[in-house]
Write an enzyme that holds these catalytic residues in place. Structure first.
Site, PDB file in Angstrom:
ATOM      1  N   LYS A  88       0.818  -1.223   0.000  1.00 49.14           N
ATOM      2  CA  LYS A  88       0.000   0.000   0.000  1.00 49.14           C
ATOM      3  C   LYS A  88       0.847   1.267   0.000  1.00 49.14           C
ATOM      4  O   LYS A  88       2.002   1.263   0.407  1.00 49.14           O
ATOM      5  CB  LYS A  88      -0.979  -0.033   1.182  1.00 49.14           C
ATOM      6  CG  LYS A  88      -2.137  -0.983   0.869  1.00 49.14           C
ATOM      7  CD  LYS A  88      -3.303  -0.863   1.801  1.00 49.14           C
ATOM      8  CE  LYS A  88      -4.404  -1.806   1.307  1.00 49.14           C
ATOM      9  NZ  LYS A  88      -5.475  -1.954   2.266  1.00 49.14           N
ATOM     10  N   ARG A 147      -4.223 -10.003   4.715  1.00 55.82           N
ATOM     11  CA  ARG A 147      -4.558 -10.057   3.282  1.00 55.82           C
ATOM     12  C   ARG A 147      -3.339  -9.587   2.501  1.00 55.82           C
ATOM     13  O   ARG A 147      -2.889  -8.463   2.690  1.00 55.82           O
ATOM     14  CB  ARG A 147      -5.758  -9.139   3.024  1.00 55.82           C
ATOM     15  CG  ARG A 147      -6.242  -9.142   1.595  1.00 55.82           C
ATOM     16  CD  ARG A 147      -7.406  -8.164   1.429  1.00 55.82           C
ATOM     17  NE  ARG A 147      -7.884  -8.150   0.058  1.00 55.82           N
ATOM     18  CZ  ARG A 147      -7.332  -7.443  -0.910  1.00 55.82           C
ATOM     19  NH1 ARG A 147      -6.299  -6.669  -0.673  1.00 55.82           N
ATOM     20  NH2 ARG A 147      -7.832  -7.501  -2.133  1.00 55.82           N
TER      21      ARG A 147
HETATM   22  N1  HH2 Z   1      -7.460  -3.586   0.528  1.00 52.35           N
HETATM   23  C1  HH2 Z   1      -7.697  -3.621  -0.817  1.00 52.35           C
HETATM   24  C2  HH2 Z   1      -8.781  -4.361  -1.316  1.00 52.35           C
HETATM   25  N2  HH2 Z   1      -9.589  -5.066  -0.485  1.00 52.35           N
HETATM   26  N3  HH2 Z   1     -10.167  -5.764   1.703  1.00 52.35           N
HETATM   27  C3  HH2 Z   1      -9.944  -5.734   3.023  1.00 52.35           C
HETATM   28  N4  HH2 Z   1     -10.748  -6.410   3.862  1.00 52.35           N
HETATM   29  N5  HH2 Z   1      -8.921  -5.008   3.570  1.00 52.35           N
HETATM   30  C4  HH2 Z   1      -8.071  -4.283   2.786  1.00 52.35           C
HETATM   31  O1  HH2 Z   1      -7.152  -3.631   3.343  1.00 52.35           O
HETATM   32  C5  HH2 Z   1      -8.269  -4.280   1.371  1.00 52.35           C
HETATM   33  C6  HH2 Z   1      -9.355  -5.045   0.851  1.00 52.35           C
HETATM   34  C7  HH2 Z   1      -6.812  -2.868  -1.755  1.00 52.35           C
HETATM   35  O2  HH2 Z   1      -5.820  -3.696  -2.290  1.00 52.35           O
HETATM   36  P1  HH2 Z   1      -5.859  -4.383  -3.735  1.00 52.35           P
HETATM   37  O3  HH2 Z   1      -6.964  -5.386  -3.814  1.00 52.35           O
HETATM   38  O4  HH2 Z   1      -4.535  -4.938  -4.045  1.00 52.35           O
HETATM   39  O5  HH2 Z   1      -6.076  -3.224  -4.760  1.00 52.35           O
HETATM   40  P2  HH2 Z   1      -7.293  -2.757  -5.651  1.00 52.35           P
HETATM   41  O6  HH2 Z   1      -8.368  -2.275  -4.744  1.00 52.35           O
HETATM   42  O7  HH2 Z   1      -6.715  -1.650  -6.504  1.00 52.35           O
HETATM   43  O8  HH2 Z   1      -7.757  -3.921  -6.485  1.00 52.35           O
END
Ligand code: HH2
Length: 282
Positions: free
Chosen positions: A223, A257
């Site tokens: 992040k 995660r």
């Molecule tokens: N962070 C992201 C997405 N989903 N769900 C939970 N429960 N907690 C988190 O911190 C969280 C989440 C963001 O990360 P990522 O899926 O890699 O990115 P994007 O939203 O751009 O797909």
């Protein structure tokens, strides 16, 4: 303490659980575009499980700051072919990262065990009714605002008090909607409507979330706050993420995660081995 639903169950205390991230989007901030082909996505999921993932979290909409919203039909077209195969092929539970009732319901019908809702701040009980009816797991994450605008001057009275208080209130609302506490995991939502200082305060005081008496999930993987601390690009943020995960695990966080499953599992198992070898006070 248990975290369970119709299709899965984990009993705590136990070694920390690792959710492997599988984004089937064109625009996720770190793995966007890599797994749009369902065959490649399924292959990646098998790899994450081989690396030690306890659950696979499939996402069809990027929620990075400023991301464009995705229509229901488009999100369904992205996730359904992958979820269908994962539910048949994997031995670990599959989780769907969505805010949309239609996507959650279709995925639950296909065999998904957990709904990971980054939008638990919404006043829209439709998703809660679906989670209650299917008796699925439910990850409820705190976010201030929505992905389009959440990083524009986020404001709190006291970020730790505010987020703990919000999640406490949500536990009551979930119960009113028929979701039992056993189904729920809580997440402070690192990076979702939070400045660098807000993220660091939440991590520094992450033990405060133990008062909620539910398992806590943390998402720090790659992040941008780590980029701010370290001055490095997404691909270079693993050491920072591992430091945060080990810190949080030592203060009671039970679920992580991550895009980087193998290193995260190794860091957590090392911490657990160290903790187990501390001699009990006579
Ligand atoms: N962070 C992201 C997405 N989903 N769900 C939970 N429960 N907690 C988190 O911190 C969280 C989440 C963001 O990360 P990522 O899926 O890699 O990115 P994007 O939203 O751009 O797909």
């Amino acid at each position: 303490m248990r975290w369970c639903g119709q299709r899965f169950g984990f009993q705590f205390p136990r070694p920390a659980l690792v959710l492997g991230v599988l984004n089937v989007t064109p625009d996720s901030f770190s793995d966007g575009g890599l797994y749009r082909d369902p065959g490649r996505a399924v292959e990646r999921a098998h790899q994450l499980v081989a690396e030690g993932a306890d659950l696979i979290d499939v996402g069809g909409e990027s929620t990075r700051p400023g991301a464009d919203p995705v229509e229901d039909a488009e999100e369904l077209a992205r996730v359904v072919p992958v979820v269908e195969r994962l539910c048949r092929e994997l031995k670990v539970p599959v989780s769907i990262d969505t805010r949309k009732p239609s996507v959650a319901e279709r995925c639950l019908d296909l065999g998904v065990a957990v709904v990971n809702d980054i939008g638990a701040n919404r006043e829209d009980p439709a998703l809660w009714r679906i989670v209650a009816r299917h008796q699925s797991g439910y990850v409820a994450m705190h976010m201030q605002g929505d992905p389009g605008t959440m990083q524009v001057r986020p404001k709190y009275r006291d970020v730790v008090d505010d987020v703990v208080g919000f999640l406490q209130g949500r536990l009551v609302r979930f119960q009113e909607s028929g979701i039992t506490p056993d189904q729920v995991v809580l997440d402070p939502g690192i990076g979702f409507g939070k400045s660098l200082d807000h993220n660091l305060s939440l991590l520094a005081h992450i033990d405060r979330f133990q008062s909620l008496a539910r398992p806590v999930l943390l998402g720090v993987s790659r992040k941008s706050f780590l980029g701010r601390v370290l001055g490095v690009a997404e691909t270079e943020r693993l050491p920072g993420a591992l430091a945060c995960s080990v810190w949080a695990a030592s203060r009671g966080v039970q679920l992580f995660r991550t895009h980087d499953v193998a290193p995260t599992v190794q860091a957590l198992r090392t911490l657990e081995a160290l903790s187990a070898s501390i001699a009990p006070v006579p």
